[in-house]
Scaffold this motif. Sequence first.
Motif, PDB file in Angstrom:
ATOM      1  N   LYS A   1      17.882   7.148  -3.345  1.00  0.00           N
ATOM      2  CA  LYS A   1      19.076   7.566  -2.600  1.00  0.00           C
ATOM      3  C   LYS A   1      18.964   7.184  -1.127  1.00  0.00           C
ATOM      4  N   HIS A   2      17.746   7.237  -0.592  1.00  0.00           N
ATOM      5  CA  HIS A   2      17.557   6.822   0.808  1.00  0.00           C
ATOM      6  C   HIS A   2      17.797   5.320   0.942  1.00  0.00           C
ATOM      7  N   ALA A   3      17.270   4.537   0.009  1.00  0.00           N
ATOM      8  CA  ALA A   3      17.490   3.089   0.042  1.00  0.00           C
ATOM      9  C   ALA A   3      18.981   2.779   0.002  1.00  0.00           C
ATOM     10  N   GLU A   4      19.689   3.461  -0.852  1.00  0.00           N
ATOM     11  CA  GLU A   4      21.132   3.270  -0.963  1.00  0.00           C
ATOM     12  C   GLU A   4      21.826   3.643   0.349  1.00  0.00           C
ATOM     13  N   ALA A   5      21.410   4.760   0.951  1.00  0.00           N
ATOM     14  CA  ALA A   5      22.062   5.261   2.167  1.00  0.00           C
ATOM     15  C   ALA A   5      21.847   4.354   3.372  1.00  0.00           C
ATOM     16  N   VAL A   6      20.669   3.704   3.461  1.00  0.00           N
ATOM     17  CA  VAL A   6      20.380   2.897   4.646  1.00  0.00           C
ATOM     18  C   VAL A   6      20.847   1.456   4.507  1.00  0.00           C
ATOM     19  N   GLY A   7      21.387   1.090   3.345  1.00  0.00           N
ATOM     20  CA  GLY A   7      21.953  -0.247   3.202  1.00  0.00           C
ATOM     21  C   GLY A   7      21.082  -1.261   2.524  1.00  0.00           C
TER      22      GLY A   7
ATOM     23  N   PHE B   1      11.673   1.285   4.667  1.00  0.00           N
ATOM     24  CA  PHE B   1      12.988   0.800   4.216  1.00  0.00           C
ATOM     25  C   PHE B   1      13.900   0.519   5.410  1.00  0.00           C
ATOM     26  N   GLU B   2      13.949   1.484   6.325  1.00  0.00           N
ATOM     27  CA  GLU B   2      14.871   1.383   7.458  1.00  0.00           C
ATOM     28  C   GLU B   2      14.553   0.164   8.317  1.00  0.00           C
TER      29      GLU B   2
ATOM     30  N   GLU C   1       0.814  -1.221   0.000  1.00  0.00           N
ATOM     31  CA  GLU C   1       0.000   0.000   0.000  1.00  0.00           C
ATOM     32  C   GLU C   1       0.849   1.273   0.000  1.00  0.00           C
ATOM     33  N   PHE C   2       1.943   1.267  -0.766  1.00  0.00           N
ATOM     34  CA  PHE C   2       2.807   2.439  -0.794  1.00  0.00           C
ATOM     35  C   PHE C   2       2.051   3.691  -1.220  1.00  0.00           C
ATOM     36  N   PHE C   3       1.020   3.507  -2.040  1.00  0.00           N
ATOM     37  CA  PHE C   3       0.252   4.631  -2.578  1.00  0.00           C
ATOM     38  C   PHE C   3      -0.511   5.379  -1.488  1.00  0.00           C
ATOM     39  N   SER C   4      -0.659   4.768  -0.317  1.00  0.00           N
ATOM     40  CA  SER C   4      -1.359   5.418   0.794  1.00  0.00           C
ATOM     41  C   SER C   4      -0.392   5.971   1.837  1.00  0.00           C
ATOM     42  N   MET C   5       0.910   5.822   1.588  1.00  0.00           N
ATOM     43  CA  MET C   5       1.916   6.183   2.585  1.00  0.00           C
ATOM     44  C   MET C   5       2.603   7.495   2.237  1.00  0.00           C
ATOM     45  N   SER C   6       2.994   8.224   3.275  1.00  0.00           N
ATOM     46  CA  SER C   6       3.767   9.447   3.076  1.00  0.00           C
ATOM     47  C   SER C   6       5.199   9.091   2.701  1.00  0.00           C
ATOM     48  N   LEU C   7       5.938  10.068   2.218  1.00  0.00           N
ATOM     49  CA  LEU C   7       7.336   9.845   1.869  1.00  0.00           C
ATOM     50  C   LEU C   7       8.126   9.411   3.093  1.00  0.00           C
ATOM     51  N   ASP C   8       7.884  10.038   4.229  1.00  0.00           N
ATOM     52  CA  ASP C   8       8.593   9.659   5.455  1.00  0.00           C
ATOM     53  C   ASP C   8       8.261   8.242   5.870  1.00  0.00           C
ATOM     54  N   GLU C   9       7.010   7.836   5.716  1.00  0.00           N
ATOM     55  CA  GLU C   9       6.626   6.466   6.066  1.00  0.00           C
ATOM     56  C   GLU C   9       7.315   5.462   5.152  1.00  0.00           C
ATOM     57  N   ARG C  10       7.396   5.771   3.887  1.00  0.00           N
ATOM     58  CA  ARG C  10       8.059   4.850   2.959  1.00  0.00           C
ATOM     59  C   ARG C  10       9.541   4.700   3.324  1.00  0.00           C
TER      60      ARG C  10
ATOM     61  N   GLN D   1       4.963   8.383  -9.452  1.00  0.00           N
ATOM     62  CA  GLN D   1       4.796   9.165 -10.669  1.00  0.00           C
ATOM     63  C   GLN D   1       5.683  10.414 -10.672  1.00  0.00           C
ATOM     64  N   ASN D   2       6.074  10.858  -9.498  1.00  0.00           N
ATOM     65  CA  ASN D   2       6.947  12.024  -9.411  1.00  0.00           C
ATOM     66  C   ASN D   2       8.398  11.568  -9.470  1.00  0.00           C
ATOM     67  N   PHE D   3       9.130  12.027 -10.477  1.00  0.00           N
ATOM     68  CA  PHE D   3      10.500  11.560 -10.682  1.00  0.00           C
ATOM     69  C   PHE D   3      11.404  11.927  -9.510  1.00  0.00           C
ATOM     70  N   ASP D   4      11.249  13.125  -8.964  1.00  0.00           N
ATOM     71  CA  ASP D   4      12.083  13.534  -7.833  1.00  0.00           C
ATOM     72  C   ASP D   4      11.865  12.631  -6.628  1.00  0.00           C
ATOM     73  N   THR D   5      10.624  12.172  -6.443  1.00  0.00           N
ATOM     74  CA  THR D   5      10.338  11.247  -5.346  1.00  0.00           C
ATOM     75  C   THR D   5      11.030   9.916  -5.568  1.00  0.00           C
ATOM     76  N   VAL D   6      11.025   9.431  -6.801  1.00  0.00           N
ATOM     77  CA  VAL D   6      11.728   8.186  -7.125  1.00  0.00           C
ATOM     78  C   VAL D   6      13.204   8.306  -6.744  1.00  0.00           C
ATOM     79  N   ILE D   7      13.845   9.394  -7.131  1.00  0.00           N
ATOM     80  CA  ILE D   7      15.271   9.570  -6.854  1.00  0.00           C
ATOM     81  C   ILE D   7      15.517   9.754  -5.368  1.00  0.00           C
ATOM     82  N   ASP D   8      14.656  10.497  -4.685  1.00  0.00           N
ATOM     83  CA  ASP D   8      14.799  10.683  -3.235  1.00  0.00           C
ATOM     84  C   ASP D   8      14.732   9.337  -2.522  1.00  0.00           C
ATOM     85  N   LEU D   9      13.758   8.517  -2.887  1.00  0.00           N
ATOM     86  CA  LEU D   9      13.624   7.200  -2.270  1.00  0.00           C
ATOM     87  C   LEU D   9      14.802   6.298  -2.628  1.00  0.00           C
TER      88      LEU D   9
END
Length: 317
Positions: free
Chosen positions: A105-111, A75-76, A62-71, A95-103
């Motif tokens: 980079k976060h996935a990469e950063a947390v391992g 991951f963490e 249900e990622f579509f119902s979650m905030s960016l912080d929740e997503r 659908q937002n490209f900047d959100t894809v990249i933000d997520l």
Amino acid sequence: MNYSRLDAKAYARANMKGIWAAALNPFRPDFSLNEEGLRANIRHWVDDLGIAGLFIAGKQGEFFSMSLDERKRNFEIAVEETGDRAGTIMSCSDQNFDTVIDLAKHAEAVGADYIVVHAPMLHFVTDPDETVYQYYKAICESVNIGIAMWSHPDSGYLMSPELCARVAELPNIVAIKYSVPRPMYTKLTEMVGDTILVSTASEEEWLDNILELGWQLYLCSSPPYLLQTANDRRMHDYTQAAFAGDAARAREISKSLDPVRKALKGTRPGGKPQAHQKFWQELLGQVGGPVRPPLLQLTEDEKAATKAAFEACGLRL
């Protein structure tokens, strides 16, 4: 990450194996993320069921119902709970490209081990190939982590095997979750060889895909933790038999799951897949909880029918 951008394909080929499951996210009655429940589920999936990797924050979750912080928190938690006992692939689809990249980079950063990105919905576009290629190319150039494509009818189109093979040449594209008819993913498997790992979410087709197509990866849906218990790991067992070359034994074990498959699928209301699977989780002793609006909850009659089928399906608790 334990690899460089240019080593991503080889690392995935060596390490991305076996059964990977798409996690449902448990929510509390107030619809907040149940972090303790998610952690308990992950420990059960990895330690009791032997699941090799987890697909986090996808459509099942249900990622579509979650905030960016929740997503990002999702991951963490997954990285913390799996440790070095299982792999992780984080869904950065948006659908937002900047959100894809933000997520990403976060996935990469947390391992996280890898990310997966759904092919975008393209409004008014009737010839999507170049747009989709440039989309994945831009993501690849923005991060170092290994990336899995994901093509599904939800995008409004399907990526052709030829387009997938072209994208597969990008250096940190490592896999694809290819939710398409079997002839399409068979063709892609033949086209890409060892360039990337090809997979699809159908558990019913997984055994044939090991034996006939030489697949090493199930990527992924919820059956690995809905068709199995700590005392009844038949999906794990038929997979291992197939990997060992014992096709007859693998088919025998797989066929024995037919009553469980029928009970699970036969009671699922067409408009309530996540709600139904979460209730099935609860019957198994896992943490389920409600779905978030606008998704619909099961009725009491639907729960009763599901419970009756569950109790008669022969799954050993």
